[in-house]
Each structure stands twice: as structure tokens, then as C-alpha cells.
Design a protein around this motif. Sequence first.
Motif, short mmCIF file in Angstrom:
data_model
loop_
_atom_site.label_atom_id
_atom_site.label_comp_id
_atom_site.label_asym_id
_atom_site.label_seq_id
_atom_site.Cartn_x
_atom_site.Cartn_y
_atom_site.Cartn_z
N GLU A 45 0.82 -1.21 0.00
CA GLU A 45 0.00 0.00 0.00
C GLU A 45 0.85 1.26 0.00
OE1 GLU A 45 -0.58 -2.69 1.94
OE2 GLU A 45 -2.40 -3.37 0.91
N GLU A 46 1.96 1.26 0.76
CA GLU A 46 2.85 2.43 0.79
C GLU A 46 3.51 2.66 -0.56
OE1 GLU A 46 4.29 2.47 5.45
OE2 GLU A 46 5.29 1.11 4.04
N ILE A 47 3.91 1.59 -1.21
CA ILE A 47 4.53 1.72 -2.53
C ILE A 47 3.52 2.25 -3.53
CG2 ILE A 47 5.60 0.47 -4.45
CD1 ILE A 47 6.69 -1.51 -2.27
N LEU A 48 2.30 1.73 -3.48
CA LEU A 48 1.25 2.18 -4.40
C LEU A 48 0.91 3.65 -4.14
CD1 LEU A 48 -0.60 1.38 -6.69
CD2 LEU A 48 -2.26 0.60 -4.99
N GLU A 49 0.82 4.03 -2.87
CA GLU A 49 0.54 5.43 -2.53
C GLU A 49 1.64 6.35 -3.06
OE1 GLU A 49 0.35 8.02 1.53
OE2 GLU A 49 -0.80 6.14 1.50
N TYR A 50 2.89 5.92 -2.92
CA TYR A 50 4.02 6.68 -3.47
C TYR A 50 3.86 6.86 -4.97
CZ TYR A 50 8.68 7.58 -5.33
OH TYR A 50 9.72 8.09 -6.02
N SER A 51 3.50 5.79 -5.64
CA SER A 51 3.38 5.86 -7.10
C SER A 51 2.28 6.83 -7.52
CB SER A 51 3.13 4.48 -7.69
OG SER A 51 1.84 4.02 -7.36
N ILE A 52 1.21 6.84 -6.80
CA ILE A 52 0.11 7.74 -7.14
C ILE A 52 0.47 9.18 -6.82
CG2 ILE A 52 -2.27 8.36 -6.53
CD1 ILE A 52 -2.76 5.31 -6.08
N ASP A 53 1.08 9.42 -5.67
CA ASP A 53 1.40 10.78 -5.24
C ASP A 53 2.63 11.37 -5.91
OD1 ASP A 53 -0.75 10.64 -3.54
OD2 ASP A 53 0.44 10.21 -1.77
N ASN B 185 -5.87 4.68 -15.09
CA ASN B 185 -6.82 3.69 -14.60
C ASN B 185 -6.43 2.27 -14.99
OD1 ASN B 185 -8.47 5.45 -13.24
ND2 ASN B 185 -9.77 5.83 -15.02
N TYR B 186 -5.91 2.09 -16.20
CA TYR B 186 -5.52 0.75 -16.62
C TYR B 186 -4.48 0.18 -15.66
CZ TYR B 186 -3.24 -3.11 -18.91
OH TYR B 186 -2.69 -4.34 -19.15
N LEU B 187 -3.42 0.92 -15.39
CA LEU B 187 -2.36 0.43 -14.51
C LEU B 187 -2.87 0.17 -13.09
CD1 LEU B 187 0.79 2.48 -15.57
CD2 LEU B 187 0.35 0.06 -15.91
N LEU B 188 -3.62 1.10 -12.56
CA LEU B 188 -4.12 0.92 -11.19
C LEU B 188 -5.06 -0.28 -11.10
CD1 LEU B 188 -4.80 4.62 -10.16
CD2 LEU B 188 -2.92 3.14 -9.43
N ASN B 189 -5.94 -0.43 -12.08
CA ASN B 189 -6.86 -1.57 -12.08
C ASN B 189 -6.11 -2.88 -12.25
OD1 ASN B 189 -9.06 0.10 -11.75
ND2 ASN B 189 -9.53 0.19 -13.92
N ARG B 190 -5.13 -2.90 -13.15
CA ARG B 190 -4.36 -4.13 -13.40
C ARG B 190 -3.53 -4.51 -12.17
NH1 ARG B 190 -4.36 -8.98 -15.28
NH2 ARG B 190 -2.38 -9.65 -16.13
N ILE B 191 -2.92 -3.54 -11.53
CA ILE B 191 -2.14 -3.81 -10.32
C ILE B 191 -3.03 -4.40 -9.23
CG2 ILE B 191 -0.92 -2.69 -8.41
CD1 ILE B 191 0.23 -0.77 -10.61
N SER B 192 -4.20 -3.83 -9.06
CA SER B 192 -5.15 -4.33 -8.06
C SER B 192 -5.58 -5.75 -8.40
CB SER B 192 -6.35 -3.40 -8.00
OG SER B 192 -7.31 -3.89 -7.11
N GLU B 193 -5.85 -5.98 -9.66
CA GLU B 193 -6.25 -7.31 -10.12
C GLU B 193 -5.15 -8.35 -9.85
OE1 GLU B 193 -6.45 -8.36 -14.58
OE2 GLU B 193 -8.44 -7.63 -14.07
N LEU B 194 -3.91 -7.99 -10.18
CA LEU B 194 -2.80 -8.91 -9.96
C LEU B 194 -2.57 -9.19 -8.48
CD1 LEU B 194 -0.32 -7.57 -12.66
CD2 LEU B 194 -1.56 -9.75 -12.71
#
Length: 75
Positions: free
Chosen positions: A4-12, A19-28
Motif C-alpha cells: 500500500e505504501e509503494i502504491l501510494e508513493y506511485s500515485i502521489d 486507470n488501466y495500470l491501477l486496475n491491473r495492479i489491483s487485479e494482480l
Amino acid sequence: MTFEEILEYSIDIIKLKNNYLLNRISELKDLCDSEEDSHISLESFKGMFLFIETIGNISKPSSLTVTESRFFYLE
């Protein structure tokens, strides 16, 4: 760092709003979490975002998968 911290860093910091990347990452992540004793490589996950940061934001990669070794693979 946690997933979650890594994902938050990537977004911020990287301004990952795709949306494609965020959705695919969540799916994986969900797929990996559903398998017993199967955790994604956080170092690989972090490295993927460092790569994206280096080349600039990407719109839609040809492929984003997780290998059998639980490493993220971005093509």
C-alpha cells in the motif's frame, strides 16, 4: 515498505493516475493474495515504479503481469 505504501508513493509522487495500470495492479494483487503462500515481490513492485518514474508516465503498457516467481513484469 508495504504494498500500500509503494502504491501510494506511485500515485502521489509519480503522478500515476492511469486507470488501466491501477486496475491491473489491483487485479494482480488480488490474484496473488488468493493463492496460499503466494506473495508478490515488493522489491519488484517498487522497481517497476522506479522504472516508470525514470521513463516518464506511460499510458498503457503492452503487458503487465506477475511471473511465477511473483515478480512484476512490465512490457
